[in-house]
Write a protein that holds these residues in place. Sequence first.
Motif, short mmCIF file in Angstrom:
data_model
loop_
_atom_site.label_atom_id
_atom_site.label_comp_id
_atom_site.label_asym_id
_atom_site.label_seq_id
_atom_site.Cartn_x
_atom_site.Cartn_y
_atom_site.Cartn_z
N PHE A 28 14.32 20.68 -1.85
CA PHE A 28 13.31 20.22 -2.76
C PHE A 28 13.62 18.75 -2.95
N GLU A 29 14.40 18.07 -2.49
CA GLU A 29 14.57 16.50 -2.82
C GLU A 29 14.48 15.69 -1.55
N LYS A 30 13.56 16.53 -0.61
CA LYS A 30 13.27 15.70 0.71
C LYS A 30 12.53 14.52 0.72
N ASN A 31 11.95 14.46 -0.40
CA ASN A 31 11.09 13.22 -0.68
C ASN A 31 11.90 12.08 -0.89
N VAL A 32 13.32 12.06 -1.30
CA VAL A 32 14.11 11.04 -1.81
C VAL A 32 14.70 10.55 -0.59
N ILE A 33 14.08 9.64 0.22
CA ILE A 33 14.64 8.91 1.46
C ILE A 33 14.32 7.78 1.54
N ARG A 34 14.97 6.90 2.43
CA ARG A 34 14.78 5.43 2.63
C ARG A 34 13.38 5.40 3.42
N ARG A 35 12.62 4.28 3.01
CA ARG A 35 11.46 4.13 3.69
C ARG A 35 11.33 2.70 4.30
N ASN A 36 10.45 2.58 5.40
CA ASN A 36 10.28 1.23 5.91
C ASN A 36 8.80 0.84 5.68
N VAL A 37 8.51 -0.37 5.83
CA VAL A 37 7.10 -0.93 5.99
C VAL A 37 7.02 -1.45 7.36
N GLU A 38 6.30 -0.58 8.08
CA GLU A 38 5.98 -0.88 9.53
C GLU A 38 5.54 -2.20 9.95
N TRP A 39 4.61 -2.80 9.20
CA TRP A 39 3.81 -3.97 9.28
C TRP A 39 4.83 -5.27 9.12
N LEU A 40 5.84 -5.09 8.45
CA LEU A 40 6.92 -6.26 8.20
C LEU A 40 7.36 -6.71 9.36
N THR A 41 7.87 -6.00 10.37
CA THR A 41 8.81 -6.36 11.61
C THR A 41 8.08 -5.73 13.00
N ASN A 61 2.60 -1.73 -3.58
CA ASN A 61 2.84 -0.87 -4.90
C ASN A 61 3.91 0.37 -5.01
N GLY A 62 5.04 -0.37 -5.08
CA GLY A 62 6.24 0.60 -5.16
C GLY A 62 7.22 -0.09 -5.74
N CYS A 63 8.17 0.65 -6.37
CA CYS A 63 9.41 0.16 -6.73
C CYS A 63 10.36 0.00 -5.74
N GLN A 64 10.36 1.31 -4.85
CA GLN A 64 11.03 1.22 -3.62
C GLN A 64 10.85 -0.14 -2.62
N TYR A 65 9.76 -0.33 -2.41
CA TYR A 65 9.20 -1.63 -1.67
C TYR A 65 9.60 -2.91 -2.06
N THR A 66 9.27 -2.79 -3.62
CA THR A 66 9.63 -4.03 -4.06
C THR A 66 11.08 -4.44 -4.39
N ASP A 109 -4.78 -3.24 -4.99
CA ASP A 109 -5.95 -3.86 -4.33
C ASP A 109 -5.85 -4.42 -3.12
N ILE A 110 -4.53 -4.85 -2.83
CA ILE A 110 -4.08 -5.50 -1.58
C ILE A 110 -4.35 -4.58 -0.57
N ASP A 111 -3.62 -3.12 -0.98
CA ASP A 111 -3.81 -2.17 -0.13
C ASP A 111 -2.79 -2.30 1.32
N VAL A 112 -1.49 -2.46 1.26
CA VAL A 112 -0.89 -2.82 2.39
C VAL A 112 0.41 -1.95 2.25
N THR A 113 0.51 -1.16 1.16
CA THR A 113 1.60 -0.23 0.94
C THR A 113 1.37 0.96 1.82
N PRO A 114 2.49 1.36 2.34
CA PRO A 114 2.65 2.42 3.35
C PRO A 114 1.73 3.85 2.72
N GLU A 115 0.89 4.63 3.53
CA GLU A 115 0.03 5.65 3.12
C GLU A 115 0.83 6.62 2.00
#
Lengths: 425, 214
Positions: free
Chosen positions: A69-82, A170-175, B204-210
Motif C-alpha cells: 500500500f506504499e507503492k506510491n512512495v518511490i523515486r521519480r524523474n522528470v523525463e524532459w530534463l535530460t 508542482n511538487g515537493c519531490q521535484y523541487t 500553470d506552467i504545466d511541465v510537471t510529470p502527469e
Amino acid sequence: MKKYKLNNFKLNRRDLLAGTASLGAMTFASKSVLSDENKSKNLPPNLPEWTSELGEGVDANPYGMPSEFEKNVIRRNVEWLTASTESSVNFTPIQDLEGIVTPNGLCFERHHGGVSIINPKDFRLMINGLVDREMIFTLEDLKRFPQVNKFYFLECAANGGMEWRGSQLNGCQYTFGMIHNVQYTGVKLSDLILETGLKPKAKWVLAEGSDSSGMTRSIPIEKILDDCIIAWAMNGEALRSEQGYPARLIVPGWEGNMWVKWIRRLEFGDMPYMTREETSKYTDLLSDGKARMFTWVMDAKSVVTSPSPEKPILHKGIHQLRGLAWSGRGKIKRVDVSLDGGKNWKTAELHEPIMSKSLARFTFPFEWNGQELLIQSRAIDETNYVQPTIQELQKIRGVNSIYHNNSIATWLVSKTGKVDNVRLG
Amino acid sequence: MFDWVKLLTLIITSLFFMNSAFASERKFNLGKIALKKEVAGWDIDVRPDGKGAPIGKGNAIKGEEIYAEVCASCHGDFGEGIDRWPELVGGHDSLDTHDPIKTTGSYWPYASTIYDYIYRAMPFGAAQSLSHDETYQIVAYLLYMNEIIEEDFELTEKNIGKIKMPNRNGFLLPDPRPDVKIINGKPCMKNCTVPLKIIGKARDIDVTPEENKS
C-alpha cells in the motif's frame, strides 16, 4: 512456499484501493475533504480478513520490502530534463518520509554514465601523485582501518535549479527531492593518508570514479583532511549500487557532485584539475556573464514536506505541519514557519537528534478551517545564516545560476485543501 | 684499530635511514605499493597546464572524420546538439543574456578539460575507447569549429596547455558566499514587509510529470 488464500488477499486489496488508498493520490483533494468513502468490510464491527487467516511465514520475503500500500512512495524523474536516463537524475519522495533517515532504496539517483555494477573483489582504490608511497587498497583493506559512522545529508547543487525564474514544477519531490540523509560507515581520508604519507606540496585531490563517466572533481586538501570519508555502507548495509557500491567518497556539507561514487582513485596534486564537472557544470553563471567557480558548500535550506503539492489538506481542524532543514555549514539552530507568505513567523519545534551537516526534522501544529494559506519555512543555522528569499538571491546572482538555489519556497493552500507551488512577488 | 670515520659514517647513515623510515612509516600496514604500470593505466587526467597529456597529435581535418563517425549522432554535424544532447559549438556573447548557451567554445575555460573529458567519458557508452590521436583530432575539430584554432593546427601534448580559450577569464574565485544580507540570525518575525502577490503558479506552467500533477 505455501501461500494462504492469495486470491482473497488480492480481492481484499482491490477493495481497499477503491476506498482509502486514494488518500495518497492527489485527485483526492478535488473530492469533499470531509467525507468518509471507505466502504470496506474490514471495518468495525466486522472481523477483518487478515485476522481470520494466517499471514505469510518467515522468509516469504528474505529481503523485506515496503507494504504494497506504499507503492506510491518511490523515486521519480522528470523525463524532459535530460537526454537519457543514464545521464540523469531522479528525486527522493521527501513528502512521504518521516524523521531524518532516508531509506536506502529511496535515495535520489544522479548518474552521468549509468549505474556501474562492481564485484567487490574487483574493487581497488588507488592513491597516487604527491604522496610518499603510491598505493592500492582493496575493500577488505579499507574495512580494517579505524572506522567512523556519521549521518550526513547529500544535496545536489541543482536541487531547486528549475525554480530560479519562477515556480515551475508542482511538487515537493521535484523541487526539493535531490537530497537524502543516511548514516555512512567508512574510513576517514585523514587515516588513509597516514598509510601513503603526504608530500608538503600536496594542496588538491582529484577524486575519480570508475563508472563510464569517469566522474572527477578537485577537492582542496583542507577539506579532505577535515572530514571526508570513503564509505562502504549506508544505513547499516552495503551501499546500494546506484549510490556507488562498493565504495564512494563522502564530502560532508558540500555539493553532491563531489561525492564521487564507484571511487577508484585519489590523486594528490599542487593545483586544481579543472575537470568538466567543475568548469562547464557546477559553476554559477551570474547576470553579467561571469560565473562563480568552486562554490562547494550547501547553504542552509528548509522545506515544508506536508502540506505540500503532493500532500493536500484533507480535513478541517488540527494538523501537524512537517518539514526538513539542513545546512552545509553545521547544525540547524532554528526553523521558522509562516502561514501568511512571510508576513508573520512562528518558531517550529526541532526534533532530536540535531547533527552537523545532517537533515533536521521540524514540526509545527496549526488549525485549518478552510482558509487560504501561504506556507513557508526558513532555516537558521549555527553560523546565524538565515535562509534567504528568492528575491534576495536573484538580486545578487540573477536567474541563470541553475545551482545553489536555497531560497524559501511558498505553498499555496486553497480553500479546498489543494496545495500549489507558487511564486510571490 | 677503531675507525672513527667508519663509525661516524655508520651513525650518519643509520640516522638517515631511521629518519626516512620514520617519515615514511606506515601506521597500519594496510594496502600495497602501486606499481608504476598500474598507476599509468589509471592516471588519465590532464591538467590545465597540460600535465598528464599523453603523447599524441591531431588536427581538425582528421577530426572532422572521426567526429562525424562517433560524435555527430548526438551532438550534430556542426556541434549544434540533437534533441537534448549538449551543444558544443557557438553561444559566443550569450553568457550575459537571458538564454546563455554554454559550449566548449563559449564557456569552457581550458582546452585540457575537453581532452580529459572526451578521453575519459566519450563516446557516451564507449568510454576510453578512443586512441590518444583520435582524441586530439576531435578536440582540434571542436576548437576549429569554435574558431579558436586553424584547420591545420596540429594539437599535441606539448601545446594543449597553451590554447587560449575565449572564456578563460570568465570565472570568479573565491566563493563569496554567504552573499545575502547578514541578519545575525534575527530575521523579522511580525508584520514583515514582504511581497504577497502570487505572480506565478507551477500548475500553470504545466511541465510537471502527469502522475503527480494535481
